[in-house]
Write a protein that holds these residues in place. Structure first.
Motif, short mmCIF file in Angstrom:
data_model
loop_
_atom_site.label_atom_id
_atom_site.label_comp_id
_atom_site.label_asym_id
_atom_site.label_seq_id
_atom_site.Cartn_x
_atom_site.Cartn_y
_atom_site.Cartn_z
N PRO A 23 6.99 -5.36 -1.70
CA PRO A 23 6.17 -6.24 -2.54
C PRO A 23 5.84 -5.61 -3.89
N LYS A 24 5.77 -6.46 -4.90
CA LYS A 24 5.44 -6.03 -6.27
C LYS A 24 6.43 -4.99 -6.78
N GLN A 25 7.65 -5.03 -6.29
CA GLN A 25 8.61 -3.97 -6.60
C GLN A 25 8.84 -3.80 -8.09
N ALA A 26 9.08 -4.90 -8.79
CA ALA A 26 9.34 -4.80 -10.23
C ALA A 26 8.14 -4.22 -10.96
N LEU A 27 6.93 -4.58 -10.53
CA LEU A 27 5.72 -4.07 -11.18
C LEU A 27 5.55 -2.58 -10.94
N PHE A 28 5.76 -2.14 -9.71
CA PHE A 28 5.64 -0.71 -9.42
C PHE A 28 6.71 0.09 -10.14
N GLU A 29 7.94 -0.37 -10.09
CA GLU A 29 9.02 0.41 -10.71
C GLU A 29 8.85 0.49 -12.22
N ALA A 42 0.78 -1.23 0.00
CA ALA A 42 0.00 0.00 0.00
C ALA A 42 0.82 1.29 0.00
N PRO A 43 1.97 1.40 0.70
CA PRO A 43 2.71 2.66 0.61
C PRO A 43 3.14 3.01 -0.81
N TYR A 44 3.42 1.99 -1.60
CA TYR A 44 3.92 2.20 -2.96
C TYR A 44 2.75 2.46 -3.91
N GLU A 45 1.62 1.84 -3.62
CA GLU A 45 0.40 2.17 -4.34
C GLU A 45 -0.03 3.60 -4.01
N ARG A 46 0.20 4.01 -2.76
CA ARG A 46 -0.17 5.38 -2.38
C ARG A 46 0.69 6.40 -3.12
N ALA A 47 1.99 6.15 -3.21
CA ALA A 47 2.86 7.05 -3.97
C ALA A 47 2.40 7.11 -5.43
N THR A 48 2.00 5.96 -5.96
CA THR A 48 1.50 5.91 -7.33
C THR A 48 0.22 6.73 -7.47
N ALA A 49 -0.67 6.61 -6.50
CA ALA A 49 -1.93 7.36 -6.54
C ALA A 49 -1.68 8.87 -6.45
N TYR A 84 -5.04 -6.52 -4.94
CA TYR A 84 -5.07 -5.74 -6.17
C TYR A 84 -4.40 -4.39 -5.94
N SER A 85 -3.50 -4.00 -6.82
CA SER A 85 -2.86 -2.67 -6.74
C SER A 85 -3.14 -1.91 -8.02
N ARG A 86 -3.78 -0.76 -7.89
CA ARG A 86 -4.12 0.06 -9.05
C ARG A 86 -2.93 0.94 -9.40
N LEU A 87 -2.54 0.91 -10.66
CA LEU A 87 -1.39 1.68 -11.14
C LEU A 87 -1.80 2.93 -11.90
N SER A 88 -2.97 2.89 -12.51
CA SER A 88 -3.46 4.02 -13.30
C SER A 88 -4.95 3.82 -13.51
N ALA A 89 -5.56 4.71 -14.28
CA ALA A 89 -6.98 4.56 -14.57
C ALA A 89 -7.26 3.25 -15.31
N ASP A 90 -6.26 2.73 -16.02
CA ASP A 90 -6.47 1.55 -16.86
C ASP A 90 -5.73 0.30 -16.41
#
Length: 414
Positions: free
Chosen positions: A214-220, A183-190, A352-358
């Motif tokens: 977690p999900k580091q490669a996906l977030f980066e 969640a902290p990384y999803e929050r930065a993304t949001a 589930y981690s949302r990265l963008s609108a899509d």
């Protein structure tokens, strides 16, 4: 991914099946402390399995503001109102809803006692509380974490919307364990998505107490593609310890340097809800150790703990995990009390981690209980380079999950 969802639904159906033998739990008096995901799930499951039992649910908040989906509401992809849930369904199911906090649970001989009333069994589902960090300058009244139940994310969104173009945001990510590991990384993304949608640039520095996440490669990958130059992650090896928050000068001082900010968002270290500590249920980690499919505490076999407050083994602290644990605990205890076969100790988690609108990415897995502790079995995770079609399908699945999960947990459906 579909296997995990089918597995969870099958497990839930088994745990909530009517008792196979005579007896409905009449004469049992049960208490549940907390009416979030774990507490509400436990309450409705026990009511279904033990229709004759007396069940009291203690919850200090008249409504529960869910944490799952909060980052989507922050970005503007989800209505914040969809995360607010009231507790009328608990009363409608014939349970006692006591809108009050529980300071501690005492043991009256072998029986747990709450506010002068003795119960045959008590369930701690008290979520998290904030563990004061070891750096100077942190004041939760000035820097609310927006991480606990009851907190709307909208005040944080208002602070983001007030930022000027090119603003500096610093986010402090806590040491593990804590609620919702990605969640902290999803929050930065949001935050980046919110700024971008409003035509603004900005720089978001994540100062982490960990070496990986977690999900580091996906977030980066998403940060490079979708928010180039906006998000930079600093592991603990790069910054050392956080030393001081200078709110006047608007900077965070670390062992290796200082970071200026226009907006500081602290996700602080965490521990079990206060009632767990006050009742002597936590260990040196600040969390409640539990054992077996009944999630019984070391202090008393008549007290169980489920959800974010406990440390049962390999499962992460997530809403999905909290419900899975609550259902297994309820099924196991009801089977013992009614003298029937225990349900299989199968647990599932999906995040589930949302990265963008899509775009949405997913991680999850299955778990079992070995020597009283939860152990991971199999897992899955989205892949870097997935098609846009797959990411949109993940997004739609995640949106449907939030709606379905909310109805199931807080309205007792299914």
């Amino acid at each position: 991914m579909s296997l995990t969802r089918r597995g969870l639904l099958a497990a839930g159906a088994l745990l909530l099946a009517p008792p196979a033998r005579a007896g409905d739990g009449a004469g049992l008096r049960l208490a549940i402390v907390g009416a979030g995901v774990a507490g509400s799930s436990a309450a409705f499951a026990l009511r279904r399995l033990l229709p004759g039992a007396s069940i009291d649910v203690f919850e200090p908040l008249p409504a529960y503001h869910a944490c799952f989906g909060a980052n989507q509401a922050l970005a503007g992809w989800l209505d914040d109102g969809a995360l607010l849930h009231r507790h009328e369904a608990i009363r409608a199911a014939g349970m006692g809803l006591r809108v009050e906090g529980v300071e501690r649970i005492d043991l009256d001989g072998e029986r747990p006692r709450i506010a002068g009333t003795a119960y045959d069994h008590a369930v701690i589902a008290a979520g998290i509380s904030i563990r004061p960090p070891d750096y100077e300058g942190y004041d939760p009244a000035v820097l609310p974490p927006f991480w606990t139940a009851g907190e709307s994310i909208l005040p944080l969104r208002e602070r983001i919307d007030a930022l000027d173009d090119g603003a500096n945001v610093v986010l402090l990510a806590p040491p593990a364990p804590y609620r919702c590991p990605p969640a902290p990384y999803e929050r930065a993304t949001a935050i980046a998505a919110r700024l971008k949608a409003r035509g603004k640039r900005g720089r978001i520095a994540i100062l982490d107490a960990k070496s990986s996440f977690p999900k580091q490669a996906l977030f980066e990958d998403a940060w490079r593609r979708l928010y180039p130059g906006m998000i930079e992650w600093y592991p603990v090896e790069a910054i050392g310890r956080i030393l001081r928050l200078d709110l006047g000068a608007k900077r965070v001082e670390t062992e290796t340097g200082a970071f200026a900010f226009d907006l500081l968002h602290v996700v602080p270290p965490q521990r079990a809800g206060a009632v767990a500590g006050n009742s002597g249920l936590v260990d040196a980690t600040g969390w409640v150790p539990v054992a077996g499919a009944g999630f019984r505490t070391a202090v008393s076999p008549r007290i169980s703990a489920v959800g974010d407050a406990c440390i049962p083994g390999d499962m992460p602290k997530s809403a999905f995990s909290a419900r899975a644990q609550a259902l297994l605990m309820a099924g196991t205890l009801a089977a013992e009390w009614l003298g029937r076969a225990a349900p299989p100790a199968d647990l599932f988690n999906t995040c589930y981690s949302r990265l963008s609108a899509d775009e949405t990415v997913i991680v999850g897995g299955s778990y079992g209980i070995v020597d009283g502790r939860i152990k991971a079995r199999e897992g899955f995770i989205s892949k870097v380079g997935e098609s846009a079609q797959q990411r949109r399908a993940n997004r739609d699945e995640g949106a449907a999950w939030i709606a379905e999960f909310s109805r199931t947990v807080f309205e007792g459906e299914g």
